[in-house]
Design a protein around this motif. Structure first.
Motif, PDB file in Angstrom:
ATOM      1  N   VAL A  64       0.831  -1.201   0.000  1.00 38.18           N
ATOM      2  CA  VAL A  64       0.000   0.000   0.000  1.00 38.18           C
ATOM      3  C   VAL A  64       0.865   1.251   0.000  1.00 38.18           C
ATOM      4  O   VAL A  64       1.720   1.431   0.867  1.00 38.18           O
ATOM      5  CB  VAL A  64      -0.952   0.028   1.213  1.00 38.18           C
ATOM      6  N   THR A  65       0.631   2.087  -0.998  1.00 37.06           N
ATOM      7  CA  THR A  65       1.245   3.406  -1.042  1.00 37.06           C
ATOM      8  C   THR A  65       0.135   4.415  -1.299  1.00 37.06           C
ATOM      9  O   THR A  65      -0.916   4.068  -1.849  1.00 37.06           O
ATOM     10  CB  THR A  65       2.305   3.512  -2.159  1.00 37.06           C
ATOM     11  N   SER A  66       0.370   5.631  -0.913  1.00 34.85           N
ATOM     12  CA  SER A  66      -0.628   6.662  -1.155  1.00 34.85           C
ATOM     13  C   SER A  66      -0.790   6.862  -2.661  1.00 34.85           C
ATOM     14  O   SER A  66       0.197   6.988  -3.378  1.00 34.85           O
ATOM     15  CB  SER A  66      -0.201   7.976  -0.507  1.00 34.85           C
ATOM     16  N   PRO A  67      -2.023   6.893  -3.146  1.00 31.04           N
ATOM     17  CA  PRO A  67      -2.248   7.080  -4.584  1.00 31.04           C
ATOM     18  C   PRO A  67      -2.279   8.550  -5.008  1.00 31.04           C
ATOM     19  O   PRO A  67      -2.823   8.883  -6.059  1.00 31.04           O
ATOM     20  CB  PRO A  67      -3.602   6.408  -4.798  1.00 31.04           C
ATOM     21  N   THR A  68      -1.676   9.425  -4.224  1.00 31.35           N
ATOM     22  CA  THR A  68      -1.727  10.857  -4.509  1.00 31.35           C
ATOM     23  C   THR A  68      -1.246  11.191  -5.917  1.00 31.35           C
ATOM     24  O   THR A  68      -1.876  11.964  -6.620  1.00 31.35           O
ATOM     25  CB  THR A  68      -0.902  11.645  -3.471  1.00 31.35           C
ATOM     26  N   PHE A  69      -0.153  10.590  -6.346  1.00 30.22           N
ATOM     27  CA  PHE A  69       0.405  10.943  -7.653  1.00 30.22           C
ATOM     28  C   PHE A  69      -0.013   9.980  -8.762  1.00 30.22           C
ATOM     29  O   PHE A  69      -0.035  10.346  -9.925  1.00 30.22           O
ATOM     30  CB  PHE A  69       1.925  11.057  -7.562  1.00 30.22           C
ATOM     31  N   THR A  70      -0.351   8.744  -8.395  1.00 31.04           N
ATOM     32  CA  THR A  70      -0.786   7.779  -9.405  1.00 31.04           C
ATOM     33  C   THR A  70      -2.291   7.850  -9.627  1.00 31.04           C
ATOM     34  O   THR A  70      -2.801   7.296 -10.586  1.00 31.04           O
ATOM     35  CB  THR A  70      -0.427   6.348  -8.978  1.00 31.04           C
ATOM     36  N   LEU A  71      -3.016   8.499  -8.733  1.00 35.52           N
ATOM     37  CA  LEU A  71      -4.475   8.604  -8.682  1.00 35.52           C
ATOM     38  C   LEU A  71      -5.142   7.297  -8.281  1.00 35.52           C
ATOM     39  O   LEU A  71      -6.132   7.305  -7.573  1.00 35.52           O
ATOM     40  CB  LEU A  71      -5.075   9.106  -9.997  1.00 35.52           C
ATOM     41  N   MET A  72      -4.628   6.137  -8.739  1.00 31.71           N
ATOM     42  CA  MET A  72      -5.226   4.867  -8.348  1.00 31.71           C
ATOM     43  C   MET A  72      -4.154   3.787  -8.283  1.00 31.71           C
ATOM     44  O   MET A  72      -3.334   3.655  -9.177  1.00 31.71           O
ATOM     45  CB  MET A  72      -6.312   4.442  -9.332  1.00 31.71           C
ATOM     46  N   ASN A  73      -4.196   3.017  -7.195  1.00 32.26           N
ATOM     47  CA  ASN A  73      -3.387   1.811  -7.055  1.00 32.26           C
ATOM     48  C   ASN A  73      -4.354   0.635  -7.010  1.00 32.26           C
ATOM     49  O   ASN A  73      -5.456   0.752  -6.455  1.00 32.26           O
ATOM     50  CB  ASN A  73      -2.560   1.839  -5.761  1.00 32.26           C
ATOM     51  N   VAL A  74      -3.949  -0.484  -7.573  1.00 33.96           N
ATOM     52  CA  VAL A  74      -4.791  -1.679  -7.574  1.00 33.96           C
ATOM     53  C   VAL A  74      -4.035  -2.778  -6.842  1.00 33.96           C
ATOM     54  O   VAL A  74      -2.870  -3.056  -7.155  1.00 33.96           O
ATOM     55  CB  VAL A  74      -5.125  -2.129  -9.021  1.00 33.96           C
ATOM     56  N   TYR A  75      -4.700  -3.396  -5.865  1.00 33.63           N
ATOM     57  CA  TYR A  75      -4.111  -4.465  -5.071  1.00 33.63           C
ATOM     58  C   TYR A  75      -4.921  -5.735  -5.312  1.00 33.63           C
ATOM     59  O   TYR A  75      -6.128  -5.767  -5.070  1.00 33.63           O
ATOM     60  CB  TYR A  75      -4.117  -4.113  -3.583  1.00 33.63           C
ATOM     61  N   ALA A  76      -4.254  -6.784  -5.787  1.00 37.62           N
ATOM     62  CA  ALA A  76      -4.921  -8.057  -6.084  1.00 37.62           C
ATOM     63  C   ALA A  76      -4.888  -8.942  -4.845  1.00 37.62           C
ATOM     64  O   ALA A  76      -4.002  -9.764  -4.663  1.00 37.62           O
ATOM     65  CB  ALA A  76      -4.239  -8.741  -7.262  1.00 37.62           C
ATOM     66  N   CYS A  77      -5.874  -8.747  -3.993  1.00 41.15           N
ATOM     67  CA  CYS A  77      -6.005  -9.529  -2.766  1.00 41.15           C
ATOM     68  C   CYS A  77      -7.145 -10.531  -2.974  1.00 41.15           C
ATOM     69  O   CYS A  77      -7.517 -10.801  -4.104  1.00 41.15           O
ATOM     70  CB  CYS A  77      -6.285  -8.586  -1.597  1.00 41.15           C
ATOM     71  N   SER A  78      -7.737 -11.060  -1.912  1.00 38.66           N
ATOM     72  CA  SER A  78      -8.867 -11.975  -2.080  1.00 38.66           C
ATOM     73  C   SER A  78     -10.022 -11.271  -2.786  1.00 38.66           C
ATOM     74  O   SER A  78     -10.825 -11.907  -3.471  1.00 38.66           O
ATOM     75  CB  SER A  78      -9.317 -12.550  -0.735  1.00 38.66           C
ATOM     76  N   LYS A  79     -10.124  -9.976  -2.624  1.00 36.20           N
ATOM     77  CA  LYS A  79     -10.971  -9.102  -3.433  1.00 36.20           C
ATOM     78  C   LYS A  79     -10.025  -8.054  -4.013  1.00 36.20           C
ATOM     79  O   LYS A  79      -9.107  -7.603  -3.341  1.00 36.20           O
ATOM     80  CB  LYS A  79     -12.033  -8.400  -2.583  1.00 36.20           C
ATOM     81  N   THR A  80     -10.237  -7.667  -5.247  1.00 34.03           N
ATOM     82  CA  THR A  80      -9.418  -6.613  -5.820  1.00 34.03           C
ATOM     83  C   THR A  80      -9.768  -5.302  -5.138  1.00 34.03           C
ATOM     84  O   THR A  80     -10.951  -4.985  -4.965  1.00 34.03           O
ATOM     85  CB  THR A  80      -9.666  -6.498  -7.334  1.00 34.03           C
ATOM     86  N   VAL A  81      -8.751  -4.569  -4.720  1.00 36.54           N
ATOM     87  CA  VAL A  81      -8.948  -3.286  -4.057  1.00 36.54           C
ATOM     88  C   VAL A  81      -8.468  -2.188  -4.998  1.00 36.54           C
ATOM     89  O   VAL A  81      -7.313  -2.180  -5.419  1.00 36.54           O
ATOM     90  CB  VAL A  81      -8.186  -3.209  -2.716  1.00 36.54           C
ATOM     91  N   TYR A  82      -9.388  -1.276  -5.338  1.00 36.03           N
ATOM     92  CA  TYR A  82      -9.056  -0.097  -6.127  1.00 36.03           C
ATOM     93  C   TYR A  82      -8.911   1.049  -5.136  1.00 36.03           C
ATOM     94  O   TYR A  82      -9.891   1.482  -4.535  1.00 36.03           O
ATOM     95  CB  TYR A  82     -10.157   0.204  -7.152  1.00 36.03           C
ATOM     96  N   HIS A  83      -7.689   1.522  -4.949  1.00 37.30           N
ATOM     97  CA  HIS A  83      -7.356   2.536  -3.952  1.00 37.30           C
ATOM     98  C   HIS A  83      -7.132   3.853  -4.686  1.00 37.30           C
ATOM     99  O   HIS A  83      -6.130   4.010  -5.383  1.00 37.30           O
ATOM    100  CB  HIS A  83      -6.122   2.072  -3.189  1.00 37.30           C
ATOM    101  N   LEU A  84      -8.059   4.771  -4.551  1.00 34.91           N
ATOM    102  CA  LEU A  84      -8.007   6.034  -5.268  1.00 34.91           C
ATOM    103  C   LEU A  84      -7.761   7.203  -4.336  1.00 34.91           C
ATOM    104  O   LEU A  84      -8.087   7.143  -3.154  1.00 34.91           O
ATOM    105  CB  LEU A  84      -9.342   6.299  -5.977  1.00 34.91           C
ATOM    106  N   ASP A  85      -7.238   8.266  -4.916  1.00 31.56           N
ATOM    107  CA  ASP A  85      -7.094   9.536  -4.212  1.00 31.56           C
ATOM    108  C   ASP A  85      -7.850  10.577  -5.021  1.00 31.56           C
ATOM    109  O   ASP A  85      -7.483  10.869  -6.156  1.00 31.56           O
ATOM    110  CB  ASP A  85      -5.621   9.914  -4.101  1.00 31.56           C
ATOM    111  N   ALA A  86      -8.925  11.107  -4.464  1.00 34.94           N
ATOM    112  CA  ALA A  86      -9.772  12.065  -5.185  1.00 34.94           C
ATOM    113  C   ALA A  86      -9.283  13.500  -5.035  1.00 34.94           C
ATOM    114  O   ALA A  86      -9.847  14.399  -5.656  1.00 34.94           O
ATOM    115  CB  ALA A  86     -11.213  11.954  -4.701  1.00 34.94           C
ATOM    116  N   TYR A  87      -8.243  13.719  -4.237  1.00 34.81           N
ATOM    117  CA  TYR A  87      -7.794  15.080  -3.969  1.00 34.81           C
ATOM    118  C   TYR A  87      -7.448  15.833  -5.242  1.00 34.81           C
ATOM    119  O   TYR A  87      -7.741  17.003  -5.387  1.00 34.81           O
ATOM    120  CB  TYR A  87      -6.597  15.063  -3.009  1.00 34.81           C
ATOM    121  N   ARG A  88      -6.819  15.141  -6.191  1.00 31.54           N
ATOM    122  CA  ARG A  88      -6.385  15.801  -7.421  1.00 31.54           C
ATOM    123  C   ARG A  88      -7.363  15.631  -8.578  1.00 31.54           C
ATOM    124  O   ARG A  88      -7.108  16.100  -9.680  1.00 31.54           O
ATOM    125  CB  ARG A  88      -5.010  15.268  -7.829  1.00 31.54           C
ATOM    126  N   LEU A  89      -8.476  14.951  -8.344  1.00 26.78           N
ATOM    127  CA  LEU A  89      -9.466  14.805  -9.413  1.00 26.78           C
ATOM    128  C   LEU A  89     -10.238  16.109  -9.570  1.00 26.78           C
ATOM    129  O   LEU A  89     -10.510  16.806  -8.599  1.00 26.78           O
ATOM    130  CB  LEU A  89     -10.429  13.664  -9.108  1.00 26.78           C
TER     131      LEU A  89
END
Length: 165
Positions: A64-89
């Motif tokens: 897990v890293t902050s998605p501030t600059f990538t806007l979204m990180n995806v983690y393939a766990c038992s459920k896929t986690v879409y980790h977004l940062d809306a601050y820059r949207l």
């Protein structure tokens, strides 16, 4: 947070360790397509919460890293986690661009830091976790669950130990 909310829960003042522990338990309550809005100022525990959540879903917290600059990180766990940062949207158009078809397909779990900036897109169908600085090592944490999902979370989280607002 609104007063008299039927589906709001005061989780208490938590340390980082307690916050991660709650997030691990919370992750077991999630279903495909759930949208979790994380609301709080910088450094209030949003990314720490995501670390606990992905651990509960079978991944290492180190991914897990902050998605501030990538806007979204995806983690393939038992459920896929879409980790977004809306601050820059810049609005709904950016949400559609970043999420493309994932949110329409309801595949995975969507965790959106600064999601309060775009929560009007999701209307009332979101789970919101509110974080407030209490002091250097503690965060006050509250949870709001959509009314139609509150029974699932009551059972899963044993809300008897939490103060309902």
């Amino acid at each position: 947070m609104e007063t008299g909310c039927e589906s709001c829960f005061e989780l208490g003042i938590l340390t980082e360790k307690e916050l991660k522990s709650f997030a691990r338990t919370f992750s077991q309550c999630l279903a495909e397509g759930d949208v979790i809005i994380l609301s709080g100022e910088i450094g209030s525990g949003k990314t720490t919460f995501v670390r606990g959540l992905v651990t509960g879903l079978g991944c290492s917290e180190e991914i897990v890293t902050s998605p501030t600059f990538t806007l979204m990180n995806v983690y393939a766990c038992s459920k896929t986690v879409y980790h977004l940062d809306a601050y820059r949207l810049n609005g709904i158009e950016d949400v559609f661009y970043v999420l493309e078809g994932e949110i329409e397909d309801r595949n995975g779990v969507f965790v959106i830091e600064w999601g309060n900036l775009i929560d009007s897109y999701f209307i009332e169908d979101v789970i919101t976790v509110f974080f407030e600085h209490e002091d250097e090592k503690h965060r006050k944490v509250r949870l709001r669950v959509p009314s139609k999902r509150v029974s699932r979370f009551r059972r899963c989280l044993n809300f008897g130990e939490y103060k309902e607002q």
